[in-house]
Design an enzyme around this catalytic site. Structure first.
Site, PDB file in Angstrom:
ATOM      1  N   CYS A 116      51.812  42.234  39.343  1.00  0.00           N
ATOM      2  CA  CYS A 116      53.037  41.466  39.429  1.00  0.00           C
ATOM      3  C   CYS A 116      53.339  41.161  40.898  1.00  0.00           C
ATOM      4  O   CYS A 116      53.014  41.933  41.784  1.00  0.00           O
ATOM      5  CB  CYS A 116      54.257  42.160  38.833  1.00  0.00           C
ATOM      6  SG  CYS A 116      54.052  42.592  37.105  1.00  0.00           S
ATOM      7  N   ARG A 119      48.425  38.142  41.962  1.00  0.00           N
ATOM      8  CA  ARG A 119      48.863  39.472  41.558  1.00  0.00           C
ATOM      9  C   ARG A 119      49.136  39.552  40.055  1.00  0.00           C
ATOM     10  O   ARG A 119      49.419  40.629  39.526  1.00  0.00           O
ATOM     11  CB  ARG A 119      50.132  39.861  42.309  1.00  0.00           C
ATOM     12  CG  ARG A 119      49.982  39.839  43.812  1.00  0.00           C
ATOM     13  CD  ARG A 119      51.273  40.207  44.484  1.00  0.00           C
ATOM     14  NE  ARG A 119      51.553  41.613  44.308  1.00  0.00           N
ATOM     15  CZ  ARG A 119      51.185  42.563  45.158  1.00  0.00           C
ATOM     16  NH1 ARG A 119      50.550  42.245  46.244  1.00  0.00           N
ATOM     17  NH2 ARG A 119      51.449  43.811  44.914  1.00  0.00           N
ATOM     18  N   TRP A 169      52.054  40.439  35.392  1.00  0.00           N
ATOM     19  CA  TRP A 169      50.835  40.936  34.744  1.00  0.00           C
ATOM     20  C   TRP A 169      51.340  42.039  33.847  1.00  0.00           C
ATOM     21  O   TRP A 169      51.775  43.085  34.310  1.00  0.00           O
ATOM     22  CB  TRP A 169      49.849  41.472  35.788  1.00  0.00           C
ATOM     23  CG  TRP A 169      48.557  41.919  35.195  1.00  0.00           C
ATOM     24  CD1 TRP A 169      47.456  41.148  34.963  1.00  0.00           C
ATOM     25  CD2 TRP A 169      48.221  43.249  34.764  1.00  0.00           C
ATOM     26  NE1 TRP A 169      46.455  41.924  34.409  1.00  0.00           N
ATOM     27  CE2 TRP A 169      46.903  43.206  34.281  1.00  0.00           C
ATOM     28  CE3 TRP A 169      48.900  44.470  34.748  1.00  0.00           C
ATOM     29  CZ2 TRP A 169      46.247  44.322  33.772  1.00  0.00           C
ATOM     30  CZ3 TRP A 169      48.253  45.582  34.235  1.00  0.00           C
ATOM     31  CH2 TRP A 169      46.943  45.507  33.764  1.00  0.00           C
ATOM     32  N   ASN A 214      58.178  45.188  40.180  1.00  0.00           N
ATOM     33  CA  ASN A 214      56.728  45.372  40.187  1.00  0.00           C
ATOM     34  C   ASN A 214      56.482  46.870  40.149  1.00  0.00           C
ATOM     35  O   ASN A 214      57.013  47.607  40.981  1.00  0.00           O
ATOM     36  CB  ASN A 214      56.139  44.768  41.471  1.00  0.00           C
ATOM     37  CG  ASN A 214      54.673  45.139  41.650  1.00  0.00           C
ATOM     38  OD1 ASN A 214      53.946  45.324  40.676  1.00  0.00           O
ATOM     39  ND2 ASN A 214      54.238  45.251  42.894  1.00  0.00           N
ATOM     40  N   GLY A 215      55.677  47.317  39.179  1.00  0.00           N
ATOM     41  CA  GLY A 215      55.387  48.749  39.063  1.00  0.00           C
ATOM     42  C   GLY A 215      55.525  49.189  37.629  1.00  0.00           C
ATOM     43  O   GLY A 215      55.529  48.360  36.709  1.00  0.00           O
ATOM     44  N   GLU A 246      27.337  45.701  40.623  1.00  0.00           N
ATOM     45  CA  GLU A 246      28.271  44.685  41.110  1.00  0.00           C
ATOM     46  C   GLU A 246      28.023  43.352  40.399  1.00  0.00           C
ATOM     47  O   GLU A 246      28.970  42.664  39.991  1.00  0.00           O
ATOM     48  CB  GLU A 246      28.114  44.551  42.638  1.00  0.00           C
ATOM     49  CG  GLU A 246      28.894  43.430  43.285  1.00  0.00           C
ATOM     50  CD  GLU A 246      30.409  43.505  43.059  1.00  0.00           C
ATOM     51  OE1 GLU A 246      30.917  44.531  42.607  1.00  0.00           O
ATOM     52  OE2 GLU A 246      31.068  42.485  43.318  1.00  0.00           O
ATOM     53  N   LYS A 253      30.667  41.248  37.993  1.00  0.00           N
ATOM     54  CA  LYS A 253      30.978  39.816  38.152  1.00  0.00           C
ATOM     55  C   LYS A 253      30.772  39.101  36.811  1.00  0.00           C
ATOM     56  O   LYS A 253      31.616  38.315  36.387  1.00  0.00           O
ATOM     57  CB  LYS A 253      30.081  39.132  39.203  1.00  0.00           C
ATOM     58  CG  LYS A 253      30.262  39.560  40.625  1.00  0.00           C
ATOM     59  CD  LYS A 253      31.487  39.015  41.286  1.00  0.00           C
ATOM     60  CE  LYS A 253      32.607  40.014  41.310  1.00  0.00           C
ATOM     61  NZ  LYS A 253      32.700  40.922  42.400  1.00  0.00           N
ATOM     62  N   GLU A 255      33.681  40.058  34.352  1.00  0.00           N
ATOM     63  CA  GLU A 255      35.052  39.594  34.606  1.00  0.00           C
ATOM     64  C   GLU A 255      35.173  38.074  34.658  1.00  0.00           C
ATOM     65  O   GLU A 255      36.194  37.531  34.266  1.00  0.00           O
ATOM     66  CB  GLU A 255      35.643  40.234  35.867  1.00  0.00           C
ATOM     67  CG  GLU A 255      35.015  39.790  37.163  1.00  0.00           C
ATOM     68  CD  GLU A 255      35.706  40.357  38.404  1.00  0.00           C
ATOM     69  OE1 GLU A 255      36.868  40.762  38.325  1.00  0.00           O
ATOM     70  OE2 GLU A 255      35.041  40.384  39.468  1.00  0.00           O
ATOM     71  N   HIS A 301      15.196  56.202  29.517  1.00  0.00           N
ATOM     72  CA  HIS A 301      15.861  57.387  28.948  1.00  0.00           C
ATOM     73  C   HIS A 301      16.900  56.990  27.901  1.00  0.00           C
ATOM     74  O   HIS A 301      17.797  57.782  27.611  1.00  0.00           O
ATOM     75  CB  HIS A 301      16.492  58.216  30.069  1.00  0.00           C
ATOM     76  CG  HIS A 301      15.470  58.754  31.021  1.00  0.00           C
ATOM     77  ND1 HIS A 301      14.578  59.752  30.691  1.00  0.00           N
ATOM     78  CD2 HIS A 301      15.152  58.395  32.290  1.00  0.00           C
ATOM     79  CE1 HIS A 301      13.777  59.994  31.719  1.00  0.00           C
ATOM     80  NE2 HIS A 301      14.106  59.175  32.705  1.00  0.00           N
ATOM     81  N   LYS A 339      44.237  40.030  40.787  1.00  0.00           N
ATOM     82  CA  LYS A 339      43.432  40.392  41.958  1.00  0.00           C
ATOM     83  C   LYS A 339      43.861  41.715  42.572  1.00  0.00           C
ATOM     84  O   LYS A 339      43.050  42.502  43.003  1.00  0.00           O
ATOM     85  CB  LYS A 339      43.516  39.282  43.003  1.00  0.00           C
ATOM     86  CG  LYS A 339      42.597  39.547  44.168  1.00  0.00           C
ATOM     87  CD  LYS A 339      42.038  38.300  44.759  1.00  0.00           C
ATOM     88  CE  LYS A 339      40.951  38.605  45.764  1.00  0.00           C
ATOM     89  NZ  LYS A 339      39.665  38.943  45.129  1.00  0.00           N
TER      90      LYS A 339
HETATM   91  C1  AGP Z   1      36.233  42.531  41.828  1.00  0.00           C
HETATM   92  O1  AGP Z   1      35.606  41.341  41.532  1.00  0.00           O
HETATM   93  C2  AGP Z   1      37.371  42.890  41.022  1.00  0.00           C
HETATM   94  N1  AGP Z   1      38.285  41.853  40.806  1.00  0.00           N
HETATM   95  C3  AGP Z   1      37.935  44.276  41.163  1.00  0.00           C
HETATM   96  O2  AGP Z   1      36.981  45.147  40.665  1.00  0.00           O
HETATM   97  C4  AGP Z   1      38.378  44.781  42.555  1.00  0.00           C
HETATM   98  O3  AGP Z   1      37.259  44.973  43.358  1.00  0.00           O
HETATM   99  C5  AGP Z   1      39.161  46.091  42.365  1.00  0.00           C
HETATM  100  O4  AGP Z   1      40.315  45.832  41.616  1.00  0.00           O
HETATM  101  C6  AGP Z   1      39.517  46.752  43.666  1.00  0.00           C
HETATM  102  O5  AGP Z   1      40.364  45.960  44.439  1.00  0.00           O
HETATM  103  P1  AGP Z   1      40.616  46.262  45.963  1.00  0.00           P
HETATM  104  O6  AGP Z   1      39.319  46.093  46.666  1.00  0.00           O
HETATM  105  O7  AGP Z   1      41.644  45.261  46.371  1.00  0.00           O
HETATM  106  O8  AGP Z   1      41.105  47.670  46.064  1.00  0.00           O
END
Ligand code: AGP
Length: 573
Positions: A2, A28, A68, A94-95, A453, A457, A460, A476, A568
């Site tokens: 948020c 956010r 959010w 927010n929280g 990683e 990607k 998400e 395994h 984000k």
């Molecule tokens: C990455 O593509 C993501 N959106 C997510 O995993 C992100 O890296 C994670 O939320 C951590 O965020 P930060 O680096 O701002 O702490």
């Protein structure tokens, strides 16, 4: 998550203007938004922030919120602001209020009528018919959890602000004062800010601000004005999405970072490296992509003869090995990830020193650290970490190189540029993979975190179920899932012979192998990676994975920069 923004201006402005500032915080959260002023106007809408939905009304005081959702579905009623029974008080939050159920029950018994399913609405009812300043200490003792709250009262020319856990900052602009979740909401108007500390309460008017510690709301506390510098994110320009724009910015961001690590950040680099050298135990703490960068950092440090571990921030509580010989390194793009901040609180409580790697300056993580490095990638708008992940990895390699690890920084830019030049080939592969439900990515050593990683990607942004694995672990168990046509991406740096065996093993079972390769293996089926060492291979193959993800998502017509259910900056636990 948020985002919240409040304007207290000398001259009247259109509510739309405050919502435009809110739009800058949309990363956010973006499932609904709303606004309120001190004349009783309250508006709420489901969906991304749409300025044209905001009525053409003027005010001098407004609060806004982009959501959010945590408690209660995505509905107009659950969108903020929330009001009390009288409609005189409006709040944005927010929280998470962790004990809201008890509070709500108690208030309902006392006759308050709730309209939403949120944890936040209780805040508005709590302040009903109360003097806000007088009631603030009780608010802080009654409400548990995390909150950054802005409150307006009908006919009062001020905004009340409360902070515990969630970020909150005041911007001092020529027009008046702006409250926001982070500086980006107002960095186009001012570079003067006052950061809230924990358990602080403030009264903000267009002319000034008064801060109080919640332990004593009778005596105002002195606050320092920080003058910050922050590069504005450029507009989208020729690009259809921020994701591809940000991937294309990698060469520039990487060169800028290397220059700054050897230049203006040199003293900070030396301080962090000294902290690592003096420690017996190095623990990285991070989430998501930043965690993957930390896993790569562990391997770089191991090559420099230093033992380190990476712990996922949300699991940090169960990590017991912290003492005066430990140094923690927090890694976070936003510097506001609640899991990381929570872990840091625990770490600090044990007296352990913290270094951090952040992208957003003046963020909470940075301010909580004993030393910090700025990864200097510039603003990243797309939810997916792309250029910031690469700059985190470069920073890790740089730190390790000060301890004896040899990374080929001289070839880095060439490797990155050549990875970007593979775009057309990657597009063809993306077209082939577009309808796949599952993709496996295999890597060993430094390539294992890269495999994870790339999988993150793909999940998400392209909504593909993907699994990034240690190639050696395949036999395994996971090998049972490989059948005719299963796509398996193999990360194949020059000197890794064993990954070739893993590729052969899956091929023998009918898998469709796509190699990201420096060793020539099946290169016509895959993408050639021009890399000179482990670090450059990791970076180049991560970029290829980012581009691949982008084009798969494009092919599926997905909302690339704002994937469903995500935000984000993850500012809740
Ligand atoms: C990455 O593509 C993501 N959106 C997510 O995993 C992100 O890296 C994670 O939320 C951590 O965020 P930060 O680096 O701002 O702490």
């Amino acid at each position: 998550m948020c985002g919240i923004v409040g304007f207290a201006f000398r001259d009247s402005f259109e509510i739309k203007d405050s919502v435009k500032a809110l739009k800058r915080l949309e990363y956010r959260g973006y499932d609904s938004f709303g606004y309120a002023d001190n004349n009783g106007v309250v508006g709420k809408h489901v969906g991304e922030i749409a300025i044209d939905k905001v009525p053409a009304l003027n005010t001098k005081i407004a609060i806004t919120h982009t959501r959010w959702s945590t408690h209660g579905g995505v509905t107009e009623m659950n969108a903020h602001p929330h009001t009390d029974c009288s409609g005189k008080i409006a709040i944005v939050h927010n929280g998470i209020i962790s004990n809201y159920r008890e509070i709500r029950e108690e208030m309902e018994k006392a006759g308050h009528a709730f309209k939403s399913q949120t944890d936040s609405e209780a805040i508005a009812h709590f302040f009903e018919n109360k003097n806000i300043k007088d009631a603030a200490p009780e608010f802080f003792s009654k409400f548990q959890g995390e909150f950054a709250v802005l409150l307006v009262k009908k006919a009062e020319e001020k905004i009340y602000a409360f902070k515990r856990g969630s970020p909150l900052v005041l911007g001092i602009a020529p027009e008046g004062n702006i409250l926001a979740s982070d500086i980006y909401a107002f960095s186009d108007r001012t570079n003067r800010a006052v950061f809230f500390n924990e358990d602080e309460f403030a009264e903000i008017t267009s002319e000034g601000f008064t801060f109080y510690s919640i332990t004593d709301t009778t005596i105002p506390i002195e606050k320092e004005i920080t003058v910050f510098s922050w590069k504005e994110g450029e507009e989208l320009g020729e690009y259809p999405h921020y994701m591809i724009k940000e991937i294309k910015e990698i060469p520039r961001a990487a060169s800028r970072l290397l220059l700054s690590l050897g230049g203006e950040q040199k003293p900070a680099v030396e301080k962090v490296v000294r902290m690592l050298k003096d420690a017996k135990r190095v623990i990285f703490v991070a989430s998501g992509s930043s965690y993957h960068a930390a896993l790569i950092g562990v391997q770089f440090l191991a090559r420099a003869g230093m033992e380190a571990r990476a712990v996922v921030a949300s699991e940090f509580r169960s990590f017991m090995l912290l003492d005066e010989n430990t140094v923690a390194v927090a890694v976070s793009q936003s510097g506001e990830t609640m899991d990381v901040i929570e872990a840091m609180r625990g770490i600090k409580a044990k007296g352990v020193k913290i270094a951090s790697l952040v992208n957003v300056p003046y963020s909470t993580v940075q301010r909580m650290s004993n030393a910090h490095l700025n990864i200097g990638a510039g603003q990243e708008v797309c939810v997916a970490a792309t250029k910031t992940f690469i700059n985190q990895v470069i920073t890790m390699a740089y730190m390790a190189s000060m301890l004896g690890y040899r990374a080929d920084f001289a070839s880095l830019n060439d490797c990155i540029t050549k990875a970007l030049l593979q775009e057309e080939r990657i597009k063809e592969i993306a077209a082939e993979l577009k309808d796949e439900r599952d993709i496996y990515i295999l890597g060993r050593g430094v390539c294992y975190p890269v495999a994870r990683e790339i999988a993150l990607k793909l999940k998400e942004i392209a909504y593909v179920h993907a699994e990034g694995m240690m190639a050696g672990e395949l036999k395994h168990g996971t090998l049972a899932l490989i059948e005719k046509g299963t796509p398996v991406i193999c990360l194949m740096p020059k000197n890794d012979k064993d990954i070739v065996s893993s590729a052969e093993e899956v091929k023998a079972r009918g898998a469709k192998v796509i190699s990201f390769t420096s060793n020539g293996y099946d290169s016509e089926e895959g993408v050639k990676i021009n890399a000179t060492d482990a670090a450059t291979f990791a970076i180049a193959s991560a970029i290829v994975g980012q581009i691949l993800t982008y084009y798969i998502a494009m092919g599926k017509g997905l909302p690339i920069d704002k994937p469903r259910n995500l935000a984000k900056s993850v500012t809740v636990k």
